[in-house]
Design a protein around this motif. Sequence first.
Motif, PDB file in Angstrom:
ATOM      1  N   GLU A 187       0.878  -0.970   0.336  1.00 53.22           N
ATOM      2  CA  GLU A 187      -0.421   0.003   0.090  1.00 53.22           C
ATOM      3  C   GLU A 187       0.497   1.411  -0.029  1.00 53.22           C
ATOM      4  N   ASP A 191      -1.299   1.491  -5.742  1.00 55.91           N
ATOM      5  CA  ASP A 191      -2.379   2.719  -5.522  1.00 55.91           C
ATOM      6  C   ASP A 191      -3.091   0.802  -5.588  1.00 55.91           C
ATOM      7  N   SER A 334       6.806   3.689  -8.845  1.00 61.22           N
ATOM      8  CA  SER A 334       5.873   4.660  -8.160  1.00 61.22           C
ATOM      9  C   SER A 334       6.706   5.423  -7.418  1.00 61.22           C
ATOM     10  N   SER A 339      -1.139   8.262  -5.161  1.00 57.78           N
ATOM     11  CA  SER A 339      -2.964   8.081  -4.638  1.00 57.78           C
ATOM     12  C   SER A 339      -3.449   9.645  -5.193  1.00 57.78           C
ATOM     13  N   ASP A 346      -6.724  12.413 -12.388  1.00 56.70           N
ATOM     14  CA  ASP A 346      -5.992  10.883 -12.893  1.00 56.70           C
ATOM     15  C   ASP A 346      -5.831  11.049 -13.961  1.00 56.70           C
TER      16      ASP A 346
END
Length: 818
Positions: A187, A191, A334, A339, A346
């Motif tokens: 986590e 995502d 990432s 997030s 997005d």
Amino acid sequence: MRDGTHIRERLVIVGNGMAGIRTLEEIIKRDPHRYAVTVFGTEPHVNYNRIMLSPVLAGEKTFDEIVINTRDWYEANGVELITSETVTTIDRAAKTVTGQHGTIRSYDKLLLATGSLPFMLPVPGKDLPGVIAFRDLADVETMVAASKTYKHAVVIGGGLLGLEAANGLKLNGMEVTVIHLPETLMERQLDPSAAHLLEQDLIRRGLTVITGANTAELVGTERVTALRLTDGREIPADLVVMAVGIRPNTGLAKEAGLDCGRGIKVNDGLITSDPDIAAIGECVEHDGQVFGLVAPIWDMAKVCADHLTGTTTSAYRPVATATKLKVTGIDMFSAGAFSGGEGCEDIVYRDGARGIYKRLVVKDGCLAGAVLYGDTRDGGWYFQMMKEAAPLGELRDTVIFGQGLQGASSANPSAAVAALSDDAEICGCNGVCKGTIMGAIAEKGLTTLDGVKAHTKASASCGSCTGQVEQLLALALGDEFQADTIKPMCKCTTHDHDTVRRRLVAEGLKSIPAVMQALGWKTPDGCASCRPALNFYLMCAWPDTYKDDAQSRFVNERNHANIQKDGTYSVVPRMWGGVTTANELRAIADVVDKFAIPSVKVTGGQRIDLLGVKKEDLPAVWADLNAAGMVSGHAYGKALRTVKTCVGSDWCRFGTQDSTGMGVKLERLTWGSYHPHKVKLAVSGCPRNCAESTIKDFGVIAVDSGWELYVGGNGGIHLRGTDHLAKVETEAEVLEYCGAFLQLYREEARYLERTAPWVERVGIAYVKDKMIVDADNRAALYDRFLESQKFSQNDPWAEHIAERKIADSYRPMADVEI
């Protein structure tokens, strides 16, 4: 300490890990004669790459391959290395350190690089034997040893470290369950959408994943036997690996009265509350922040070295870092605010069939975060855009498709790295930026990937940056650069043969569709190149359960007959060791007359070839030969062809042993065994070598005192003489060595690779090590060969005879002989 006319200061480093020794490397670069250095290490080893423990657990690397600095390096740089001794006391007034075995060293400057300690859940049973962390080589050795005795493993923690441990244990043959408290895996790096893809991929690889699960206790008396969750579920567990986090190792610093919070508090120069003591790595706290990734630690090492050598007064400033990961062969990336959140937009791309997911987060018109799954090639480009914080502008419409759409096309693959700034990080494992690599290429005349690895350490660890490093070489050298690329099996996949073989075993994949799904095949059904290879690999891996897929074989193998240029076929019945009888000859003659077969020829392998058989007559020809007790000679398959013999001691005045009898035994042992390519054997009764044993895949030459064994010969277009394998005394040893060698070849060679190029590729020393040095391994190989023969020593033509479906066994996909 005096060095000529120079008095060296004394530097003691507590911690022989990556952080402390990286700082020492930086010190040596700046001022190699400044200090007389002593390094204390708790482990018995030299400095190694802790990041690469997972490949060691998985069997992909050896410990020697992850060593960063050998003992020769320490000696060459005048460094005293004290291993297997933990420093227990710092006397700041006397400026000495004392080890657990009583070793005392004085210092002028002290560097604490004590790292971190694994966090162990405070649950009942945590101290049971079989409950371990995953932090060092000893933990890896414990896991490997457990996998040889026990069956069930549970890994607590679905972060990067936990998943790598789970993957390694699975590869070692254990049934593995991953327990994770949050609802999604990793986590902190992924995502929910990417985490879901990861979970499904792990399940397909044979792992059991339970998220949203809280551990209540570990069950057992003399050893852990199960893990019980708070909801009452109980999971069998012979081994429990806790990978739930780390905490800075501050015990020594606290005992010495240094200022500590969560970690050892340091200023911008990595100096502690004592001006003569510095600290670096996972043990430190800087401006309220602690660290668990290598990228910031590499920056710390440079700043710390600056201050310890007085080179500059640089200040450490944490910078944003990207996380580029590879778990069980899956690439992930990432960076930034991946997030999203208030005020963010997005941009999402999904390709479910290829297992690719990309999410870019845009805030105030700039790229603020990214998470990539399955395809991370553009990660560096995205990260550079985040650091520059430049508005996307018109690029917003196409940014999700990567830099390739912006000019880094297949015609110019180096354009992507050319656009990166010199301070762009290329190798996260070793903290190497583009400018360092380009400088080394120019200054040292580097032309190969290995050269870059040796001089900069870029691409020397996990390998995920190898593509970018090769692009930098291409950028610097132009047409002079020749990349050492791994060739995929075919156009249907990006995986090479070795990867496919390893993963189908490790992940328990037992059918062609299962392999294609788990490994992300680009085509729905494969092709004439990959399907025969997958069929063989599955037969070799799972001989007792996998059912041979006839349609994934070449036409010659399906029909046990070689197609000829006029469309007819040739049939070769087996003659054991080249020996025949009047009854077999009579049966052959009858078949020739009955079906008007136009040509009969003795082959180079001492067999009789019936040429010109019509397609429609094949079932009946084989039925008549079978009735006489003759089975297929497999002269058309990737299988044992023949065992050529001379008459040996029974008839020849020079013969020293019964070569004919030995040949019959070898052929009886090995007939029906399928291989990556055709295999030919020979047994000569004396060193005159009439059976041409020294150009066969496995050759035997009789001598007065026993048998000389040879391997890896090839009498085809590219002639290769055999390598000597061993000298044995008995026929039983000949059989064992032969079966073991063929099984090693079956398990490790690539499909359509003959023994000759395979032996050249791995080296005869490797083969000898597997078969002679390790006699137990030879016996195990032989046992696996015998076990596989239980499922292959029958005449595959019998089914065709019974069902007479010869016409249905043709498909255009594979109507060629390779």
